[in-house]
Structures are given as C-alpha cells and as structure tokens.
Design a protein around this motif. Sequence first.
Motif, PDB file in Angstrom:
ATOM      1  N   GLY A  30     -73.238  11.735  25.208  1.00 47.53           N
ATOM      2  CA  GLY A  30     -74.687  10.984  24.784  1.00 47.53           C
ATOM      3  C   GLY A  30     -75.275  10.616  26.427  1.00 47.53           C
ATOM      4  O   GLY A  30     -76.316  10.317  26.736  1.00 47.53           O
ATOM      5  N   GLU A  31     -73.850  10.046  27.209  1.00 49.50           N
ATOM      6  CA  GLU A  31     -74.494   8.767  28.315  1.00 49.50           C
ATOM      7  C   GLU A  31     -74.996  10.250  29.061  1.00 49.50           C
ATOM      8  O   GLU A  31     -76.487   9.311  29.922  1.00 49.50           O
ATOM      9  N   TYR A  32     -75.121  11.037  29.534  1.00 47.63           N
ATOM     10  CA  TYR A  32     -75.762  12.397  30.478  1.00 47.63           C
ATOM     11  C   TYR A  32     -76.940  12.270  29.408  1.00 47.63           C
ATOM     12  O   TYR A  32     -78.250  12.435  30.004  1.00 47.63           O
ATOM     13  N   LEU A  33     -77.411  12.883  28.249  1.00 51.02           N
ATOM     14  CA  LEU A  33     -78.457  12.871  27.371  1.00 51.02           C
ATOM     15  C   LEU A  33     -79.259  11.641  27.861  1.00 51.02           C
ATOM     16  O   LEU A  33     -80.567  11.779  28.127  1.00 51.02           O
ATOM     17  N   VAL A  34     -79.258  10.666  27.882  1.00 45.86           N
ATOM     18  CA  VAL A  34     -80.163   9.175  27.622  1.00 45.86           C
ATOM     19  C   VAL A  34     -80.410   9.121  29.261  1.00 45.86           C
ATOM     20  O   VAL A  34     -81.425   8.804  29.291  1.00 45.86           O
ATOM     21  N   THR A  35     -79.385   9.501  30.035  1.00 51.12           N
ATOM     22  CA  THR A  35     -79.925   9.975  32.056  1.00 51.12           C
ATOM     23  C   THR A  35     -80.437  10.582  31.705  1.00 51.12           C
ATOM     24  O   THR A  35     -82.133  10.837  32.644  1.00 51.12           O
ATOM     25  N   ILE A  36     -81.022  12.101  31.043  1.00 56.02           N
ATOM     26  CA  ILE A  36     -81.695  12.814  31.566  1.00 56.02           C
ATOM     27  C   ILE A  36     -83.220  13.039  30.933  1.00 56.02           C
ATOM     28  O   ILE A  36     -84.371  13.891  30.862  1.00 56.02           O
ATOM     29  N   MET A  37     -82.853  12.595  29.322  1.00 58.19           N
ATOM     30  CA  MET A  37     -84.261  11.942  28.830  1.00 58.19           C
ATOM     31  C   MET A  37     -84.721  11.155  29.763  1.00 58.19           C
ATOM     32  O   MET A  37     -86.110  10.806  28.522  1.00 58.19           O
ATOM     33  N   ASP A  38     -84.425  10.271  29.841  1.00 61.86           N
ATOM     34  CA  ASP A  38     -85.297   8.706  31.019  1.00 61.86           C
ATOM     35  C   ASP A  38     -85.544   8.087  29.644  1.00 61.86           C
ATOM     36  O   ASP A  38     -86.709   7.523  29.386  1.00 61.86           O
ATOM     37  N   CYS A  39     -84.719   7.460  28.601  1.00 61.90           N
ATOM     38  CA  CYS A  39     -84.378   6.843  27.888  1.00 61.90           C
ATOM     39  C   CYS A  39     -85.089   5.308  28.546  1.00 61.90           C
ATOM     40  O   CYS A  39     -85.490   4.537  28.219  1.00 61.90           O
ATOM     41  N   THR A  40     -84.264   5.204  29.844  1.00 63.45           N
ATOM     42  CA  THR A  40     -84.207   3.744  30.800  1.00 63.45           C
ATOM     43  C   THR A  40     -86.151   3.914  31.695  1.00 63.45           C
ATOM     44  O   THR A  40     -86.140   3.060  31.231  1.00 63.45           O
ATOM     45  N   GLY A  41     -86.426   4.873  31.823  1.00 63.04           N
ATOM     46  CA  GLY A  41     -87.876   4.921  32.122  1.00 63.04           C
ATOM     47  C   GLY A  41     -89.460   4.299  31.071  1.00 63.04           C
ATOM     48  O   GLY A  41     -89.804   3.664  31.577  1.00 63.04           O
ATOM     49  N   CYS A  42     -88.553   3.697  29.656  1.00 67.48           N
ATOM     50  CA  CYS A  42     -89.071   3.131  29.446  1.00 67.48           C
ATOM     51  C   CYS A  42     -88.440   1.386  28.681  1.00 67.48           C
ATOM     52  O   CYS A  42     -89.101   0.981  28.080  1.00 67.48           O
ATOM     53  N   HIS A  43     -87.470   2.366  28.348  1.00 65.53           N
ATOM     54  CA  HIS A  43     -86.575   1.003  26.911  1.00 65.53           C
ATOM     55  C   HIS A  43     -85.554   0.373  27.718  1.00 65.53           C
ATOM     56  O   HIS A  43     -84.351  -0.890  27.403  1.00 65.53           O
ATOM     57  N   THR A  44     -85.464   0.291  29.363  1.00 69.85           N
ATOM     58  CA  THR A  44     -84.851  -1.076  29.811  1.00 69.85           C
ATOM     59  C   THR A  44     -86.261  -1.794  30.537  1.00 69.85           C
ATOM     60  O   THR A  44     -87.212  -1.345  31.657  1.00 69.85           O
ATOM     61  N   GLY A  46     -88.461  -4.598  32.958  1.00 66.24           N
ATOM     62  CA  GLY A  46     -88.657  -4.611  34.731  1.00 66.24           C
ATOM     63  C   GLY A  46     -88.522  -3.328  34.807  1.00 66.24           C
ATOM     64  O   GLY A  46     -89.367  -2.831  36.121  1.00 66.24           O
ATOM     65  N   THR A  47     -88.203  -1.499  33.882  1.00 65.32           N
ATOM     66  CA  THR A  47     -88.610  -0.446  34.812  1.00 65.32           C
ATOM     67  C   THR A  47     -90.351  -0.562  35.607  1.00 65.32           C
ATOM     68  O   THR A  47     -90.483   0.051  35.822  1.00 65.32           O
ATOM     69  N   PHE A  48     -91.441  -1.153  34.562  1.00 64.33           N
ATOM     70  CA  PHE A  48     -92.418  -0.200  34.596  1.00 64.33           C
ATOM     71  C   PHE A  48     -93.144  -1.371  35.882  1.00 64.33           C
ATOM     72  O   PHE A  48     -94.251  -1.798  35.970  1.00 64.33           O
ATOM     73  N   LEU A  49     -92.445  -2.714  36.085  1.00 62.84           N
ATOM     74  CA  LEU A  49     -92.825  -3.246  37.296  1.00 62.84           C
ATOM     75  C   LEU A  49     -92.296  -3.012  37.905  1.00 62.84           C
ATOM     76  O   LEU A  49     -92.054  -3.975  39.531  1.00 62.84           O
ATOM     77  N   GLY A  50     -91.605  -1.965  38.150  1.00 60.09           N
ATOM     78  CA  GLY A  50     -90.554  -1.416  39.681  1.00 60.09           C
ATOM     79  C   GLY A  50     -89.749  -1.972  39.956  1.00 60.09           C
ATOM     80  O   GLY A  50     -89.134  -2.370  40.907  1.00 60.09           O
ATOM     81  N   LYS A  51     -88.821  -3.066  38.872  1.00 58.58           N
ATOM     82  CA  LYS A  51     -88.044  -3.804  38.874  1.00 58.58           C
ATOM     83  C   LYS A  51     -86.960  -3.055  37.881  1.00 58.58           C
ATOM     84  O   LYS A  51     -86.195  -4.485  36.895  1.00 58.58           O
ATOM     85  N   PRO A  52     -86.328  -2.575  37.886  1.00 59.97           N
ATOM     86  CA  PRO A  52     -85.523  -2.587  35.710  1.00 59.97           C
ATOM     87  C   PRO A  52     -84.766  -3.104  36.287  1.00 59.97           C
ATOM     88  O   PRO A  52     -83.400  -3.436  37.664  1.00 59.97           O
ATOM     89  N   ASP A  53     -83.885  -3.943  35.310  1.00 62.71           N
ATOM     90  CA  ASP A  53     -83.079  -4.651  34.847  1.00 62.71           C
ATOM     91  C   ASP A  53     -81.491  -4.127  34.588  1.00 62.71           C
ATOM     92  O   ASP A  53     -81.209  -4.401  33.118  1.00 62.71           O
ATOM     93  N   MET A  54     -80.745  -3.947  35.297  1.00 64.44           N
ATOM     94  CA  MET A  54     -79.302  -2.791  34.625  1.00 64.44           C
ATOM     95  C   MET A  54     -78.586  -3.884  33.640  1.00 64.44           C
ATOM     96  O   MET A  54     -77.672  -2.904  33.445  1.00 64.44           O
ATOM     97  N   GLN A  55     -78.706  -4.876  34.150  1.00 60.86           N
ATOM     98  CA  GLN A  55     -77.656  -6.127  33.448  1.00 60.86           C
ATOM     99  C   GLN A  55     -78.552  -5.876  32.161  1.00 60.86           C
ATOM    100  O   GLN A  55     -77.626  -6.455  31.214  1.00 60.86           O
ATOM    101  N   ARG A  56     -79.689  -5.206  31.176  1.00 59.14           N
ATOM    102  CA  ARG A  56     -79.717  -5.240  30.383  1.00 59.14           C
ATOM    103  C   ARG A  56     -80.438  -3.911  29.715  1.00 59.14           C
ATOM    104  O   ARG A  56     -81.640  -3.407  29.422  1.00 59.14           O
ATOM    105  N   TYR A  57     -79.582  -2.853  30.433  1.00 57.95           N
ATOM    106  CA  TYR A  57     -80.157  -1.403  30.388  1.00 57.95           C
ATOM    107  C   TYR A  57     -80.180  -1.191  28.963  1.00 57.95           C
ATOM    108  O   TYR A  57     -79.837  -1.356  27.912  1.00 57.95           O
ATOM    109  N   LEU A  58     -81.207  -0.638  28.681  1.00 57.62           N
ATOM    110  CA  LEU A  58     -82.618   0.424  27.386  1.00 57.62           C
ATOM    111  C   LEU A  58     -82.384  -1.498  26.464  1.00 57.62           C
ATOM    112  O   LEU A  58     -82.246  -0.992  24.989  1.00 57.62           O
ATOM    113  N   GLY A  59     -82.479  -2.455  26.629  1.00 58.92           N
ATOM    114  CA  GLY A  59     -82.253  -3.578  26.176  1.00 58.92           C
ATOM    115  C   GLY A  59     -83.683  -4.125  25.662  1.00 58.92           C
ATOM    116  O   GLY A  59     -84.453  -5.074  25.039  1.00 58.92           O
TER     117      GLY A  59
END
Length: 164
Positions: A30-44, A46-59
């Motif tokens: 599942g972690e692999y799939l979330v990575t290749i499906m780029d879920c963080t690209g929209c659902h994390t 700060g991503t759209f602002l160029g600073k993904p907040d990995m403390q709130r991963y997929l938040g």
Amino acid sequence: MRSIIWTALAAGSFLMSGSLAFAQTQTQRGEYLVTIMDCTGCHTPGTFLGKPDMQRYLGGSEVGFQTPGLGIFYPPNLTPDPETGLGKWSEADIIKAVRTGVRPDGRQLVPIMPYHSYGKLTDGDARALASYLKSLKPVRNQVPGLVGANEKPSAPYLTVVMPQ
C-alpha cells in the motif's frame, strides 16, 4: 565441480532475492502504491506551495482546484483521523471511492481525482492501498470546504485559464 557449485550458489542467491521482493506485507504494498500513484502530490499540505509538510503527510490540502462550472475542491485528508479524515470510512468505502469516485455519502469525487485509472487496480492492490491508509498516523487537519461555482472562496486555489 567448482563451477557447478558457484552456479548453484548464484542461482540460489538470485531466487532468494527474487522471492524477497514478493514477500512484502500488504501495508508495504500500500505504501508503494501511494508513492507511485503520487497521492502526496495533492493530499499533503504545502505541496502546491512548494513546501510539503511531511509532519501532516496525506493530511489534505489547503490549496484547491477550480473546476469551471462546478466549483473549487480541496483535496481531503486521507489519514484515519475520525473527524477530519477517513477514520469513519471502512476499507471497503476507501476502495469504492478510489475505484469508482463515489464516497460513502454518495457524493461523486471531482474528476481531477483519477479514479477512472485507479478503477483498474487489482483487488489485492486496492485492499493494500486501503489498508495502508488505515494504518497511517491520524492527522487532524480540516481542509476548506467545497466552494460552489458562484461562491467566494476563503482559501487559495489553482485554476485553468483558457487562452484567448
């Protein structure tokens, strides 16, 4: 004789390394799939602002997408937080939403969510994806609500501007 032993050792090593690649857990898959499906690209955040907040991963995202004629949609929190995320969703609810674009409440997901492509996930991969999302640390993060086509947004959003 020596070459036969070396060949056997090399073949055994190759077979063992190959079988280890298939021995991943459902959560690892599942972690692999979330990575290749780029879920963080929209659902994390700060991503759209160029600073993904990995403390709130997929938040979820504080920046939305405007879909002409439909409104502005903010990518939701995919963590198992019961108030702001998927905590009240079952794995079957997650699988249905990912594959068909239909939420448990019957609402259709916005077309920018590639559920048409994700509908091709195997049953095993769909279960692994849902299992992984349910295994995440819950992140309490309320994303902005939906904004209707004629409503004024209170949070930033991305839009498509057609050339003149």
